[in-house]
Design a protein around this motif. Structure first.
Motif, mmCIF file in Angstrom:
data_model
loop_
_atom_site.group_PDB
_atom_site.id
_atom_site.type_symbol
_atom_site.label_atom_id
_atom_site.label_comp_id
_atom_site.label_asym_id
_atom_site.label_seq_id
_atom_site.Cartn_x
_atom_site.Cartn_y
_atom_site.Cartn_z
ATOM 1 N N GLY A 208 46.423 12.003 31.626
ATOM 2 C CA GLY A 208 46.693 12.021 33.160
ATOM 3 C C GLY A 208 46.850 10.639 33.526
ATOM 4 O O GLY A 208 47.264 9.673 32.762
ATOM 5 N N SER A 209 46.503 10.126 34.962
ATOM 6 C CA SER A 209 46.718 9.034 35.365
ATOM 7 C C SER A 209 45.699 8.619 36.528
ATOM 8 O O SER A 209 45.250 9.554 37.085
ATOM 9 C CB SER A 209 48.131 8.732 35.704
ATOM 10 N N ILE A 210 45.896 7.327 36.913
ATOM 11 C CA ILE A 210 45.033 6.946 38.059
ATOM 12 C C ILE A 210 45.522 7.191 39.463
ATOM 13 O O ILE A 210 47.028 7.025 39.340
ATOM 14 C CB ILE A 210 44.862 5.323 37.734
ATOM 15 N N ILE A 211 45.098 7.462 40.302
ATOM 16 C CA ILE A 211 45.286 7.767 41.636
ATOM 17 C C ILE A 211 45.440 6.376 42.284
ATOM 18 O O ILE A 211 44.580 5.886 42.422
ATOM 19 C CB ILE A 211 44.229 8.532 42.360
ATOM 20 N N PRO A 212 46.741 5.764 42.777
ATOM 21 C CA PRO A 212 46.803 4.775 43.425
ATOM 22 C C PRO A 212 45.633 4.476 44.857
ATOM 23 O O PRO A 212 45.910 5.510 45.427
ATOM 24 C CB PRO A 212 48.449 4.639 43.971
ATOM 25 N N GLY A 213 45.324 3.221 44.687
ATOM 26 C CA GLY A 213 44.467 3.118 45.795
ATOM 27 C C GLY A 213 42.892 3.554 45.620
ATOM 28 O O GLY A 213 42.089 3.135 46.314
ATOM 29 N N ILE A 214 42.596 4.305 44.558
ATOM 30 C CA ILE A 214 41.132 4.669 44.180
ATOM 31 C C ILE A 214 41.018 4.073 42.835
ATOM 32 O O ILE A 214 41.626 4.031 41.890
ATOM 33 C CB ILE A 214 41.171 6.373 43.927
ATOM 34 N N PRO A 215 39.792 3.290 42.831
ATOM 35 C CA PRO A 215 39.531 2.662 41.561
ATOM 36 C C PRO A 215 39.486 3.579 40.337
ATOM 37 O O PRO A 215 39.137 4.886 40.541
ATOM 38 C CB PRO A 215 37.923 2.163 41.794
ATOM 39 N N ALA A 216 39.991 3.175 39.112
ATOM 40 C CA ALA A 216 40.079 4.102 38.071
ATOM 41 C C ALA A 216 38.965 4.655 37.511
ATOM 42 O O ALA A 216 38.988 5.680 37.261
ATOM 43 C CB ALA A 216 40.591 3.052 36.989
ATOM 44 N N GLU A 217 37.562 4.245 37.755
ATOM 45 C CA GLU A 217 36.374 4.700 37.231
ATOM 46 C C GLU A 217 36.200 5.764 38.193
ATOM 47 O O GLU A 217 35.320 6.526 37.902
ATOM 48 C CB GLU A 217 35.416 3.681 37.015
ATOM 49 N N LEU A 218 36.741 5.811 39.495
ATOM 50 C CA LEU A 218 36.291 6.812 40.594
ATOM 51 C C LEU A 218 37.438 8.074 40.603
ATOM 52 O O LEU A 218 36.929 8.975 41.243
ATOM 53 C CB LEU A 218 35.997 6.342 41.824
ATOM 54 N N GLY A 219 38.375 7.964 40.191
ATOM 55 C CA GLY A 219 39.403 9.011 40.147
ATOM 56 C C GLY A 219 40.410 9.160 39.346
ATOM 57 O O GLY A 219 40.962 7.924 38.646
ATOM 58 N N HIS A 220 41.094 10.260 39.049
ATOM 59 C CA HIS A 220 42.116 10.376 38.031
ATOM 60 C C HIS A 220 42.853 11.850 38.485
ATOM 61 O O HIS A 220 42.187 12.524 39.138
ATOM 62 C CB HIS A 220 41.450 10.763 36.726
ATOM 63 N N LEU A 221 44.139 12.002 37.865
ATOM 64 C CA LEU A 221 44.718 12.986 38.082
ATOM 65 C C LEU A 221 45.587 13.601 36.816
ATOM 66 O O LEU A 221 46.031 12.599 36.335
ATOM 67 C CB LEU A 221 45.690 12.933 39.382
ATOM 68 N N ARG B 281 59.728 24.714 40.593
ATOM 69 C CA ARG B 281 60.602 23.509 40.823
ATOM 70 C C ARG B 281 59.809 22.220 40.133
ATOM 71 O O ARG B 281 60.364 21.453 39.681
ATOM 72 C CB ARG B 281 60.363 23.180 42.257
ATOM 73 N N GLY B 282 58.695 22.571 39.696
ATOM 74 C CA GLY B 282 58.042 21.359 39.096
ATOM 75 C C GLY B 282 57.155 20.621 40.240
ATOM 76 O O GLY B 282 57.306 20.803 41.341
ATOM 77 N N ILE B 283 56.225 19.791 39.619
ATOM 78 C CA ILE B 283 55.375 18.955 40.505
ATOM 79 C C ILE B 283 55.395 17.476 40.236
ATOM 80 O O ILE B 283 55.283 17.192 39.175
ATOM 81 C CB ILE B 283 53.791 19.469 40.198
ATOM 82 N N GLU B 284 55.571 16.883 41.251
ATOM 83 C CA GLU B 284 55.803 15.432 41.302
ATOM 84 C C GLU B 284 54.501 14.857 41.362
ATOM 85 O O GLU B 284 53.764 15.106 42.081
ATOM 86 C CB GLU B 284 56.563 14.955 42.335
ATOM 87 N N GLU B 285 54.187 13.921 40.364
ATOM 88 C CA GLU B 285 52.873 13.186 40.343
ATOM 89 C C GLU B 285 52.308 12.242 41.741
ATOM 90 O O GLU B 285 51.397 12.500 42.181
ATOM 91 C CB GLU B 285 52.670 12.186 39.224
ATOM 92 N N GLY B 286 53.711 11.867 42.269
ATOM 93 C CA GLY B 286 53.378 10.937 43.464
ATOM 94 C C GLY B 286 52.772 12.004 44.662
ATOM 95 O O GLY B 286 52.178 11.695 45.313
ATOM 96 N N ASP B 287 53.237 13.305 44.701
ATOM 97 C CA ASP B 287 53.045 14.341 45.645
ATOM 98 C C ASP B 287 51.357 14.737 45.690
ATOM 99 O O ASP B 287 50.573 14.656 46.380
ATOM 100 C CB ASP B 287 53.396 15.473 45.594
ATOM 101 N N VAL B 288 50.830 14.854 44.315
ATOM 102 C CA VAL B 288 49.603 15.066 43.927
ATOM 103 C C VAL B 288 48.576 13.965 44.366
ATOM 104 O O VAL B 288 47.601 13.715 45.133
ATOM 105 C CB VAL B 288 49.322 15.546 42.542
ATOM 106 N N ALA B 289 49.256 12.575 43.797
ATOM 107 C CA ALA B 289 48.294 11.416 44.241
ATOM 108 C C ALA B 289 48.168 11.101 45.769
ATOM 109 O O ALA B 289 47.214 10.786 46.338
ATOM 110 C CB ALA B 289 49.159 10.104 43.536
ATOM 111 N N GLU B 290 49.263 11.547 46.600
ATOM 112 C CA GLU B 290 49.167 11.282 48.242
ATOM 113 C C GLU B 290 48.126 12.308 48.612
ATOM 114 O O GLU B 290 47.302 11.787 49.694
ATOM 115 C CB GLU B 290 50.434 11.430 48.597
ATOM 116 N N VAL B 291 47.973 13.413 48.429
ATOM 117 C CA VAL B 291 46.923 14.391 48.762
ATOM 118 C C VAL B 291 45.866 14.092 48.427
ATOM 119 O O VAL B 291 44.654 14.178 49.172
ATOM 120 C CB VAL B 291 47.443 16.115 48.276
ATOM 121 N N ALA B 292 45.512 13.816 46.953
ATOM 122 C CA ALA B 292 44.303 13.242 46.739
ATOM 123 C C ALA B 292 43.777 12.035 47.331
ATOM 124 O O ALA B 292 42.689 11.944 47.812
ATOM 125 C CB ALA B 292 44.279 12.918 45.355
ATOM 126 N N LYS B 293 44.671 10.954 47.542
ATOM 127 C CA LYS B 293 44.240 9.880 48.241
ATOM 128 C C LYS B 293 43.820 10.126 49.670
ATOM 129 O O LYS B 293 42.762 9.562 50.094
ATOM 130 C CB LYS B 293 45.389 8.745 48.192
#
Length: 81
Positions: free
Chosen positions: A11-24, A63-75
């Motif tokens: 997985g990867s870290i959600i931009p704007g959310i501290p690493a210890e608090l969120g992941h995708l 079509r596939g899923i872009e990581e940036g789309d998921v990160a935006e929704v999560a943020k």
């Protein structure tokens, strides 16, 4: 989530959310069954205070899923908490 029966990656870290608090995770394999459209999956987990947020993201069009789309929704959801 790094096991094959789950996302199959670390997985990867959600931009704007501290690493210890969120992941995708964007699942590495497409779920394909005869007679059904191929399904791609992603999942995000984040915590704010004592509330845990789970976001499940699906694509049934193959079509596939872009990581940036998921990160935006999560943020956006995390900011609403």
């Amino acid at each position: 989530m790094s096991e094959e029966k789950f996302a199959g990656n670390d997985g990867s870290i959600i931009p704007g959310i501290p690493a210890e608090l969120g992941h995708l995770w964007v699942y590495s394999k497409t779920d394909e069954k005869p007679g059904y459209y191929p399904v791609r999956e992603a999942r995000a987990v984040a915590r704010r205070g004592d509330i845990v947020m789970l976001v499940f993201y699906f694509d049934k069009r193959g079509r596939g899923i872009e990581e940036g789309d998921v990160a935006e929704v999560a943020k956006r959801q995390w900011e609403r908490l």
